[in-house]
Enzyme design. Structure first.
Site, PDB file in Angstrom:
ATOM      1  N   ASN A  10       0.859  -1.187   0.000  1.00  0.00           N
ATOM      2  CA  ASN A  10       0.000   0.000   0.000  1.00  0.00           C
ATOM      3  C   ASN A  10       0.895   1.236   0.000  1.00  0.00           C
ATOM      4  OD1 ASN A  10      -1.390   2.294   1.126  1.00  0.00           O
ATOM      5  ND2 ASN A  10      -3.086   0.929   1.586  1.00  0.00           N
ATOM      6  N   ASP A  12      -0.089   4.494  -0.103  1.00  0.00           N
ATOM      7  CA  ASP A  12      -0.778   5.737   0.283  1.00  0.00           C
ATOM      8  C   ASP A  12       0.175   6.759   0.899  1.00  0.00           C
ATOM      9  OD1 ASP A  12      -3.122   4.488  -0.435  1.00  0.00           O
ATOM     10  OD2 ASP A  12      -3.871   4.239   1.614  1.00  0.00           O
ATOM     11  N   HIS A  13       1.103   6.247   1.726  1.00  0.00           N
ATOM     12  CA  HIS A  13       1.894   7.214   2.496  1.00  0.00           C
ATOM     13  C   HIS A  13       3.086   7.787   1.741  1.00  0.00           C
ATOM     14  CE1 HIS A  13      -0.936   6.896   5.570  1.00  0.00           C
ATOM     15  NE2 HIS A  13      -0.729   5.611   5.752  1.00  0.00           N
ATOM     16  N   ARG A  21       3.841  18.818   0.484  1.00  0.00           N
ATOM     17  CA  ARG A  21       4.418  19.946  -0.250  1.00  0.00           C
ATOM     18  C   ARG A  21       3.608  20.326  -1.493  1.00  0.00           C
ATOM     19  NH1 ARG A  21       9.791  21.481   1.129  1.00  0.00           N
ATOM     20  NH2 ARG A  21       9.708  21.420   3.385  1.00  0.00           N
ATOM     21  N   HIS A  46      -5.570   3.638  -1.545  1.00  0.00           N
ATOM     22  CA  HIS A  46      -6.888   3.971  -0.998  1.00  0.00           C
ATOM     23  C   HIS A  46      -7.240   5.385  -1.455  1.00  0.00           C
ATOM     24  CE1 HIS A  46      -9.584   4.207   2.877  1.00  0.00           C
ATOM     25  NE2 HIS A  46     -10.239   4.527   1.785  1.00  0.00           N
ATOM     26  N   ARG A  48      -9.389   8.085  -0.925  1.00  0.00           N
ATOM     27  CA  ARG A  48     -10.347   8.492   0.105  1.00  0.00           C
ATOM     28  C   ARG A  48     -11.234   9.620  -0.402  1.00  0.00           C
ATOM     29  NH1 ARG A  48      -8.681   6.499   5.442  1.00  0.00           N
ATOM     30  NH2 ARG A  48     -10.447   7.693   6.174  1.00  0.00           N
ATOM     31  N   ARG A  52      -6.996  12.841   0.791  1.00  0.00           N
ATOM     32  CA  ARG A  52      -5.901  13.337   1.626  1.00  0.00           C
ATOM     33  C   ARG A  52      -4.526  12.859   1.171  1.00  0.00           C
ATOM     34  NH1 ARG A  52      -7.104   9.980   7.156  1.00  0.00           N
ATOM     35  NH2 ARG A  52      -9.116  10.994   6.884  1.00  0.00           N
ATOM     36  N   HIS A  53      -4.483  11.710   0.488  1.00  0.00           N
ATOM     37  CA  HIS A  53      -3.175  11.279  -0.045  1.00  0.00           C
ATOM     38  C   HIS A  53      -3.282  10.915  -1.528  1.00  0.00           C
ATOM     39  CE1 HIS A  53      -4.957   7.591   1.458  1.00  0.00           C
ATOM     40  NE2 HIS A  53      -4.516   7.728   2.692  1.00  0.00           N
ATOM     41  N   GLU A  73      -8.599   0.501  -2.779  1.00  0.00           N
ATOM     42  CA  GLU A  73      -9.447   0.504  -1.580  1.00  0.00           C
ATOM     43  C   GLU A  73     -10.386   1.692  -1.693  1.00  0.00           C
ATOM     44  OE1 GLU A  73      -5.924  -1.205   1.371  1.00  0.00           O
ATOM     45  OE2 GLU A  73      -6.820   0.756   1.770  1.00  0.00           O
ATOM     46  N   THR A 103      -6.780   6.347   9.946  1.00  0.00           N
ATOM     47  CA  THR A 103      -6.680   5.249   9.004  1.00  0.00           C
ATOM     48  C   THR A 103      -7.959   4.430   9.140  1.00  0.00           C
ATOM     49  OG1 THR A 103      -5.343   3.336   8.315  1.00  0.00           O
ATOM     50  CG2 THR A 103      -5.425   3.799  10.676  1.00  0.00           C
ATOM     51  N   THR A 104      -8.118   3.406   8.288  1.00  0.00           N
ATOM     52  CA  THR A 104      -9.349   2.619   8.359  1.00  0.00           C
ATOM     53  C   THR A 104      -9.410   1.936   9.731  1.00  0.00           C
ATOM     54  OG1 THR A 104      -8.902   2.179   6.046  1.00  0.00           O
ATOM     55  CG2 THR A 104     -10.725   0.987   7.029  1.00  0.00           C
ATOM     56  N   GLU A 154     -11.194  -9.316   2.919  1.00  0.00           N
ATOM     57  CA  GLU A 154      -9.900  -9.029   3.538  1.00  0.00           C
ATOM     58  C   GLU A 154     -10.148  -8.971   5.035  1.00  0.00           C
ATOM     59  OE1 GLU A 154      -7.479  -5.775   1.997  1.00  0.00           O
ATOM     60  OE2 GLU A 154      -6.600  -5.483   4.004  1.00  0.00           O
ATOM     61  N   HIS A 190      -3.658  -4.765   7.675  1.00  0.00           N
ATOM     62  CA  HIS A 190      -3.754  -3.614   8.582  1.00  0.00           C
ATOM     63  C   HIS A 190      -2.855  -3.781   9.807  1.00  0.00           C
ATOM     64  CE1 HIS A 190      -5.161   0.087  10.290  1.00  0.00           C
ATOM     65  NE2 HIS A 190      -5.741   0.321   9.133  1.00  0.00           N
ATOM     66  N   GLY A 191      -1.933  -2.849   9.925  1.00  0.00           N
ATOM     67  CA  GLY A 191      -1.063  -2.799  11.100  1.00  0.00           C
ATOM     68  C   GLY A 191       0.032  -3.856  11.113  1.00  0.00           C
ATOM     69  N   GLY A 212       1.179  -1.466   4.322  1.00  0.00           N
ATOM     70  CA  GLY A 212       1.617  -0.157   3.864  1.00  0.00           C
ATOM     71  C   GLY A 212       2.524   0.565   4.828  1.00  0.00           C
ATOM     72  N   HIS A 213       1.942   1.111   5.881  1.00  0.00           N
ATOM     73  CA  HIS A 213       2.624   2.079   6.733  1.00  0.00           C
ATOM     74  C   HIS A 213       3.982   1.605   7.240  1.00  0.00           C
ATOM     75  CE1 HIS A 213       3.336   4.419  10.439  1.00  0.00           C
ATOM     76  NE2 HIS A 213       2.854   5.396   9.698  1.00  0.00           N
TER      77      HIS A 213
HETATM   78  N1  PXP Z   1      -5.924  -3.061   4.230  1.00  0.00           N
HETATM   79  C1  PXP Z   1      -6.840  -2.072   4.264  1.00  0.00           C
HETATM   80  C2  PXP Z   1      -8.241  -2.380   3.859  1.00  0.00           C
HETATM   81  C3  PXP Z   1      -6.491  -0.763   4.653  1.00  0.00           C
HETATM   82  O1  PXP Z   1      -7.412   0.213   4.680  1.00  0.00           O
HETATM   83  C4  PXP Z   1      -5.146  -0.507   4.984  1.00  0.00           C
HETATM   84  C5  PXP Z   1      -4.729   0.890   5.345  1.00  0.00           C
HETATM   85  O2  PXP Z   1      -4.934   1.737   4.265  1.00  0.00           O
HETATM   86  C6  PXP Z   1      -4.222  -1.558   4.919  1.00  0.00           C
HETATM   87  C7  PXP Z   1      -4.645  -2.838   4.564  1.00  0.00           C
HETATM   88  C8  PXP Z   1      -2.777  -1.366   5.226  1.00  0.00           C
HETATM   89  O3  PXP Z   1      -2.607  -1.036   6.575  1.00  0.00           O
HETATM   90  P1  PXP Z   1      -1.201  -0.556   7.080  1.00  0.00           P
HETATM   91  O4  PXP Z   1      -0.886   0.750   6.398  1.00  0.00           O
HETATM   92  O5  PXP Z   1      -1.385  -0.409   8.557  1.00  0.00           O
HETATM   93  O6  PXP Z   1      -0.198  -1.618   6.721  1.00  0.00           O
END
Ligand code: PXP
Length: 235
Positions: A10, A12-13, A21, A46, A48, A52-53, A73, A103-104, A154, A190-191, A212-213
């Site tokens: 992911n 996004d970040h 910027r 994602h 949104r 935002r990103h 997403e 975040t979600t 998921e 997630h996480g 992602g993060h």
């Molecule tokens: N899966 C879904 C559905 C999410 O919304 C996210 C966060 O955007 C992730 C996975 C990835 O989560 P993380 O950035 O904490 O790894």
């Protein structure tokens, strides 16, 4: 031992850093290319409601360059459906979305929104697209998801990531087993990070992990030394 589970990064970040910027750097297209060269099996973004990103143009530009799986997403809204229909990502992961969240924060409430999601999934499938519902590892939710025509889910791993509890791994494993028995393709995310991933790999039937993060955050530190050396050499 290696597993057959696919890693979808992911990004996004990367876009979060760019938006700070308002320019073009860091480029998410370059990030996607590097990620795939490094072995990522797909790219996830994602889009949104508040943009935002990730921006609409990012998803459009990623589609032709991502060689693996492009996952979008998105919230289950008419606006997002239009965008998905135009761009045709490989997978649409339907997530709940609140404007104020960082975040979600949780899985979809499939039980309370069954009729709406049933219609939404029908539209997606009729348009030849694939969808996955982002849900908590809850058996009742999986049963309803099956009844409304979902084919992929998921599993939200956030509760496990926050607590590292063995009971959460058991919940995720039972959910994956049950979903698989109903014919679902089962993804998770997630996480997750390098320190909490191992028990996740024991969950049966996982097809894709969406992370992602933690990878983007780690990349900052792995890359910081080189970035400083490059610039220092110029001074
Ligand atoms: N899966 C879904 C559905 C999410 O919304 C996210 C966060 O955007 C992730 C996975 C990835 O989560 P993380 O950035 O904490 O790894």
């Amino acid at each position: 031992m290696t597993s057959n589970i696919l890693l979808c990064l992911n990004i996004d970040h990367i876009a979060t850093l760019r938006q700070v910027r308002g320019g073009r750097e860091p480029s998410i297209l370059e990030a996607a290319q590097i990620a795939e060269e490094a072995g990522a099996d797909g790219i996830t973004v994602h889009l949104r409601e508040d943009r935002r990103h990730i921006q609409d143009s990012d998803v459009e530009q990623l589609k032709p360059i991502v060689k693996g799986r492009l996952t979008l997403e998105m919230a289950a809204t008419a606006e997002m459906f239009e965008i998905a229909q135009k761009i045709k990502p490989n997978l649409l992961t339907i997530v709940p979305e609140k404007r104020s969240e960082l975040t979600t924060e949780g899985g979809l409430n499939v039980i309370n929104n069954a009729e709406y999601l049933k219609d939404f999934l029908k539209k997606i499938h009729e348009n030849g697209l694939e969808a996955s519902l982002f849900i908590e590892p809850d058996l009742k939710t999986i049963e309803i998801a099956h009844q409304i025509g979902a084919k992929r889910i998921e599993l939200h791993t956030g509760q496990y990531a926050n607590t590292l509890a063995k009971t959460e791994i058991n919940k995720l494993s039972k959910a994956a087993e049950f979903a698989h028995s109903l014919g679902f393709v089962v993804n998770a995310g997630h996480g997750l990070n390098i320190n909490n991933l191992k028990p996740i790999l024991q969950i049966p039937h996982l097809r894709e992990l969406h992370i992602g993060h933690s990878i983007i955050a780690r990349a900052v530190f792995i890359g910081l030394k080189q970035a400083i050396s490059e610039l220092k050499a110029l001074i």
